[in-house]
Design a protein around this motif. Sequence first.
Motif, mmCIF file in Angstrom:
data_model
loop_
_atom_site.group_PDB
_atom_site.id
_atom_site.type_symbol
_atom_site.label_atom_id
_atom_site.label_comp_id
_atom_site.label_asym_id
_atom_site.label_seq_id
_atom_site.Cartn_x
_atom_site.Cartn_y
_atom_site.Cartn_z
ATOM 1 N N LYS A 39 54.311 54.356 -0.269
ATOM 2 C CA LYS A 39 53.728 53.395 0.676
ATOM 3 C C LYS A 39 53.015 52.351 -0.176
ATOM 4 O O LYS A 39 51.829 52.470 -0.475
ATOM 5 C CB LYS A 39 52.743 54.151 1.555
ATOM 6 N N ILE A 40 53.754 51.299 -0.561
ATOM 7 C CA ILE A 40 53.269 50.465 -1.664
ATOM 8 C C ILE A 40 51.948 49.766 -1.357
ATOM 9 O O ILE A 40 50.973 49.916 -2.090
ATOM 10 C CB ILE A 40 54.343 49.432 -2.081
ATOM 11 N N GLY A 41 51.885 48.990 -0.273
ATOM 12 C CA GLY A 41 50.726 48.130 -0.050
ATOM 13 C C GLY A 41 49.399 48.877 -0.112
ATOM 14 O O GLY A 41 48.546 48.589 -0.956
ATOM 15 N N LEU A 125 56.063 51.759 12.034
ATOM 16 C CA LEU A 125 54.935 50.819 11.992
ATOM 17 C C LEU A 125 55.467 49.377 12.015
ATOM 18 O O LEU A 125 54.894 48.510 12.685
ATOM 19 C CB LEU A 125 54.088 51.079 10.744
ATOM 20 N N VAL A 144 56.073 37.306 7.303
ATOM 21 C CA VAL A 144 55.455 36.779 6.088
ATOM 22 C C VAL A 144 55.065 37.957 5.203
ATOM 23 O O VAL A 144 54.251 38.804 5.591
ATOM 24 C CB VAL A 144 54.220 35.912 6.423
ATOM 25 N N GLY A 145 55.671 38.032 4.012
ATOM 26 C CA GLY A 145 55.469 39.177 3.112
ATOM 27 C C GLY A 145 56.679 40.084 3.206
ATOM 28 O O GLY A 145 56.953 40.655 4.267
ATOM 29 N N LEU A 146 57.419 40.185 2.099
ATOM 30 C CA LEU A 146 58.665 40.958 2.116
ATOM 31 C C LEU A 146 58.521 42.193 1.238
ATOM 32 O O LEU A 146 59.250 42.393 0.275
ATOM 33 C CB LEU A 146 59.836 40.065 1.686
ATOM 34 N N GLY A 147 57.561 43.045 1.591
ATOM 35 C CA GLY A 147 57.403 44.336 0.935
ATOM 36 C C GLY A 147 58.032 45.408 1.803
ATOM 37 O O GLY A 147 58.950 45.138 2.590
ATOM 38 N N ASN A 169 57.400 35.599 -1.455
ATOM 39 C CA ASN A 169 56.900 34.863 -2.619
ATOM 40 C C ASN A 169 57.739 35.177 -3.852
ATOM 41 O O ASN A 169 57.264 35.046 -4.967
ATOM 42 C CB ASN A 169 55.417 35.161 -2.869
ATOM 43 N N SER A 188 57.309 31.059 0.704
ATOM 44 C CA SER A 188 56.074 30.662 1.396
ATOM 45 C C SER A 188 55.468 29.400 0.787
ATOM 46 O O SER A 188 54.712 28.707 1.453
ATOM 47 C CB SER A 188 55.062 31.807 1.390
ATOM 48 N N PRO A 217 46.463 33.220 0.968
ATOM 49 C CA PRO A 217 47.477 32.175 1.159
ATOM 50 C C PRO A 217 48.544 32.587 2.183
ATOM 51 O O PRO A 217 49.085 31.733 2.894
ATOM 52 C CB PRO A 217 48.084 32.006 -0.242
ATOM 53 N N ARG A 323 52.931 44.205 -9.653
ATOM 54 C CA ARG A 323 53.638 43.440 -8.603
ATOM 55 C C ARG A 323 55.101 43.244 -8.993
ATOM 56 O O ARG A 323 55.655 42.142 -8.878
ATOM 57 C CB ARG A 323 53.026 42.061 -8.403
HETATM 58 N N1 LIG Z 1 47.897 48.456 9.885
HETATM 59 C C1 LIG Z 1 48.253 49.623 9.353
HETATM 60 O O1 LIG Z 1 48.149 50.678 9.961
HETATM 61 C C2 LIG Z 1 48.835 49.642 7.967
HETATM 62 C C3 LIG Z 1 49.541 50.760 7.513
HETATM 63 C C4 LIG Z 1 50.190 50.693 6.275
HETATM 64 C C5 LIG Z 1 50.062 49.554 5.506
HETATM 65 N N2 LIG Z 1 49.295 48.528 5.959
HETATM 66 C C6 LIG Z 1 49.134 47.283 5.187
HETATM 67 O O2 LIG Z 1 50.271 46.474 5.415
HETATM 68 C C7 LIG Z 1 50.478 45.617 4.299
HETATM 69 C C8 LIG Z 1 51.924 45.648 3.859
HETATM 70 O O3 LIG Z 1 52.254 46.911 3.278
HETATM 71 P P1 LIG Z 1 53.503 47.012 2.308
HETATM 72 O O4 LIG Z 1 53.606 48.440 1.900
HETATM 73 O O5 LIG Z 1 54.668 46.342 2.917
HETATM 74 O O6 LIG Z 1 52.939 46.139 1.066
HETATM 75 P P2 LIG Z 1 53.729 45.397 -0.065
HETATM 76 O O7 LIG Z 1 54.982 46.155 -0.383
HETATM 77 O O8 LIG Z 1 52.773 45.089 -1.156
HETATM 78 O O9 LIG Z 1 54.204 44.029 0.638
HETATM 79 C C9 LIG Z 1 53.460 42.847 0.737
HETATM 80 C C10 LIG Z 1 54.331 41.751 0.133
HETATM 81 O O10 LIG Z 1 53.811 40.460 0.486
HETATM 82 C C11 LIG Z 1 53.884 39.642 -0.689
HETATM 83 N N3 LIG Z 1 53.021 38.473 -0.633
HETATM 84 C C12 LIG Z 1 51.779 38.303 -1.169
HETATM 85 N N4 LIG Z 1 51.343 37.054 -0.939
HETATM 86 C C13 LIG Z 1 52.305 36.434 -0.263
HETATM 87 C C14 LIG Z 1 52.433 35.109 0.235
HETATM 88 N N5 LIG Z 1 51.471 34.205 0.113
HETATM 89 N N6 LIG Z 1 53.570 34.792 0.878
HETATM 90 C C15 LIG Z 1 54.560 35.675 1.024
HETATM 91 N N7 LIG Z 1 54.499 36.941 0.570
HETATM 92 C C16 LIG Z 1 53.380 37.311 -0.072
HETATM 93 C C17 LIG Z 1 53.474 40.621 -1.774
HETATM 94 O O11 LIG Z 1 53.728 40.113 -3.047
HETATM 95 P P3 LIG Z 1 52.692 40.436 -4.271
HETATM 96 O O12 LIG Z 1 53.003 41.841 -4.661
HETATM 97 O O13 LIG Z 1 53.063 39.420 -5.282
HETATM 98 O O14 LIG Z 1 51.286 40.276 -3.759
HETATM 99 C C18 LIG Z 1 54.344 41.818 -1.396
HETATM 100 O O15 LIG Z 1 55.653 41.666 -1.843
HETATM 101 C C19 LIG Z 1 49.480 46.086 3.243
HETATM 102 O O16 LIG Z 1 48.343 45.269 3.363
HETATM 103 C C20 LIG Z 1 49.114 47.480 3.698
HETATM 104 O O17 LIG Z 1 47.836 47.874 3.236
HETATM 105 C C21 LIG Z 1 48.705 48.535 7.172
#
Ligand SMILES: NC(=O)c1ccc[n+]([C@@H]2O[C@H](COP(=O)([O-])OP(=O)(O)OC[C@H]3O[C@@H](n4cnc5c(N)ncnc54)[C@H](OP(=O)(O)O)[C@@H]3O)[C@@H](O)[C@H]2O)c1
Length: 336
Positions: A39-41, A125, A144-147, A169, A188, A217, A323
């Motif tokens: 779960k990366i983020g 989710l 927005v954000g391709l993780g 990004n 973006s 951003p 990253r």
């Molecule tokens: N609400 C909930 O219950 C819940 C549960 C699980 C996760 N989350 C949260 O959800 C988010 C996403 O999780 P994930 O696992 O998908 O994270 P992730 O894999 O890190 O994906 C986020 C992506 O967005 C990119 N990014 C950063 N700045 C950007 C910009 N300005 N424009 C476009 N893309 C950009 C990141 O690049 P960089 O690596 O370069 O920054 C990364 O590739 C995290 O914040 C996590 O903590 C929330």
Amino acid sequence: MKTAVLYGPRDLRLEEHPLDTTRLEAHQVHVDTCITAFKIGTDRGNFEGAEPVPGAPDYPRWVGDSNLGIVRAVGSAVTRFRAGDRVVSRRPHQSEYLARDDELLVHVPDEVTDEDAVFAHLYTLSAHCYRKAFFTPGENVAVVGLGVLGIGAVALGPLFGARVVGIGNSPVRQEMARRMGAHACLASNDPELTSRLHVFTDGVGIDLVILTANPWPAWRTAMDIVRENGRVAVVALPGRGEAPLDFNPVAMEWFYNKGIALIAVSRSGGYLFPTPEPRFDGQRACRHTLSLMADGLLEPKRAITHRLPYQRMGEAYEMALRRDKNMLNVVFSWRE
Ligand SMILES: NC(=O)c1ccc[n+]([C@@H]2O[C@H](COP(=O)([O-])OP(=O)(O)OC[C@H]3O[C@@H](n4cnc5c(N)ncnc54)[C@H](OP(=O)(O)O)[C@@H]3O)[C@@H](O)[C@H]2O)c1
């Protein structure tokens, strides 16, 4: 039982803990883990030492919450599971565990591979981003954000009837989003972003932004591109691990003048046509995600970039810290 424990920033250890599986309580289920998913983020933030998420445990703490395993034994009162069943749960990175039969354990249909099913809770989710925002088929959605979660939202978009544009990004991630079903992909920081979205949406604008990136951003992009009276579903943890802002994310020009709705994708969502039991609780929503996989429509394994034995888990966390855009969906194998 082997388990991964995070003792502090960049201090991830694999440990052996005792687990007595010889005498199960009546409602207990013993599960042997096959694979877990990264779960990366959120986990990268914990690994980096970003500020704690409210309500989340402090160090030393468990990591991960996507676990696929096989039921080895069940207690005398368990009727929903039997030995041999494949199940997904939100248990951490660990080689086996004891669960209660009424917790969020979901059967995996035979047609679904391990490497798809292990992402079922994370992609549920991603689906919640649509449900909580009352997505309507035919709407224009910008992710927005391709993780991990963003690519999940991209992959689900066409299945739900969205016209979906992935906004990332990194060209690597944009290409991945395209392969997972995005109708368009943009950067973006593209100076022509607004005009390109105007063309993409035939002048209607982005009805729903799904914001999955923490950095400010990305928040700016979301607020800027959403159409008037549109909504922004925020699954990211805005600003977590980021330096303080140099702008107001809910500036009048966006929030007030455009009359937009901001939606936190956390906790349960509303539903217009109530049923006696919640219509999309964790079990039902996850079963729906698995049914899309069983139909061959949703394949998170196509976004797997790394398969690692659990002993090499630390490498994935270090890559996340850097990253590394070539790393997306990662699975850890717990089979010796
Ligand atoms: N609400 C909930 O219950 C819940 C549960 C699980 C996760 N989350 C949260 O959800 C988010 C996403 O999780 P994930 O696992 O998908 O994270 P992730 O894999 O890190 O994906 C986020 C992506 O967005 C990119 N990014 C950063 N700045 C950007 C910009 N300005 N424009 C476009 N893309 C950009 C990141 O690049 P960089 O690596 O370069 O920054 C990364 O590739 C995290 O914040 C996590 O903590 C929330």
